[in-house]
Design an enzyme around this catalytic site. Structure first.
Site, short mmCIF file in Angstrom:
data_model
loop_
_atom_site.label_atom_id
_atom_site.label_comp_id
_atom_site.label_asym_id
_atom_site.label_seq_id
_atom_site.Cartn_x
_atom_site.Cartn_y
_atom_site.Cartn_z
CD GLU A 26 57.92 -18.95 -55.39
OE1 GLU A 26 57.87 -19.96 -56.11
OE2 GLU A 26 58.14 -17.81 -55.82
CE LYS A 161 61.18 -16.15 -61.30
NZ LYS A 161 59.80 -15.86 -60.89
#
Length: 306
Positions: A26, A161
């Protein structure tokens, strides 16, 4: 028709044509995840690690309205310097960025979409987005989860996360039929730490076995992605109580300031970095390197099966 939108770096195009292993990367991590020049240094080293492990890196972004599959060093440098001036791009943003001939840094969701269009099956990143803390009232749920339920790309990450509600994130993935594999671990890693208190669906430590599972899944048209949760190396993992305390403080401040939507994750990660004196950034970098290595190993094994 796709030729109108997709632009391949020659190295990536040749590798895909020859059925050699390719790993997608990404670009939001470059523009929004780290300060310059650390972001550029990290992005280039990640590509180097993938090559050292037998695969070809394909960093994905949108530049001048073109879906770029594989960036040059100069393009990575430009993204790193522009930083947050580049539009953070998820699924809903892609048509706007293309039509306006703008630059976009791709999130997990957008990178998965472009990787699938390009024919890339393995994607390595830091951590996936998920259900945010307090989502039962805010409905703040990352588009990454919806993409994982629909798009045939395996995502190698250090779990969800740790700023998220990990339990609810796993519940969402289970409902969507997305397998969550722990790479040699029973417990889902939580980005900065190796433990979260929540178990994965399967513990598999063999890239060969993971590749065989991916092929079987997609051969049977069981559409959707797979989360391959690869824990941060032990020597770089942060203390659970320290990082959780920093996250709680950051979440409280984000609520007080009314920060929502796509601005939430960058704010929370920056705040955690500030609270931890920068040690969270060091941990972030090391886990990305580790994911790149495992992603390349899985891509190598998968290329042997296709």
């Amino acid at each position: 028709m796709l030729d109108k939108y997709l632009s391949f770096k020659e190295e990536v195009a040749v590798a895909l044509k020859e059925n050699r292993p390719v790993v997608a990367l990404e670009s939001t991590i470059i523009s929004h995840g780290m300060p310059y020049p650390k972001n550029v240094e990290t992005a280039l080293k990640v590509e180097k690690i993938i090559r050292e492990n037998g695969a070809v890196p394909a960093t994905i972004a949108i530049l001048d309205g073109k879906l770029k599959v594989g960036l040059t060093g100069e393009e990575i440098e430009s993204l790193g310097k522009k930083g947050e001036d580049v539009i953070k791009t998820s699924r809903r943003d892609i048509p706007f960025i293309i039509a306006g001939k703008k630059d976009g840094a791709t999130t997990v969701a957008a990178t998965m979409i472009i990787a699938k269009l390009a024919g890339i099956k393995v994607f390595a990143t830091g951590g996936i987005g998920g259900v945010h803390r307090g989502a039962e009232t805010s409905f703040d749920i990352s588009a990454d989860l919806e993409e994982l339920s629909n798009t045939d790309v395996a995502v190698v990450c250090a779990g969800a996360k740790s700023i998220l509600d990990i339990g609810l994130t796993l519940e969402y993935l289970e409902t969507a039929g997305v397998p969550v594999i722990g790479f040699g671990v029973d417990e889902l890693p939580a980005f900065y730490t190796r433990k979260s208190g929540f178990n994965v669906d399967y513990n598999i430590d063999s890239p060969e076995m993971i590749a065989a599972m991916l092929k079987a899944k997609w051969d049977l048209n069981l559409h959707g992605g797979v989360v391959i949760a690869n824990p941060i190396p032990e020597e770089f993992a942060m203390d659970y109580d320290t990082i959780n305390g920093a996250i709680l403080e950051a979440v409280k401040e984000s609520h007080e300031k009314g920060i929502k939507g796509k601005d939430s994750t960058p704010f929370l990660l920056a705040k955690v970095k500030e609270i931890t004196g920068g040690s969270s950034l060091d941990a972030n970098i090391e886990l990305v390197y580790n994911n790149a290595k495992v992603g390349a190993q899985i891509a190598v094994e998968l290329s042997k099966l296709v």
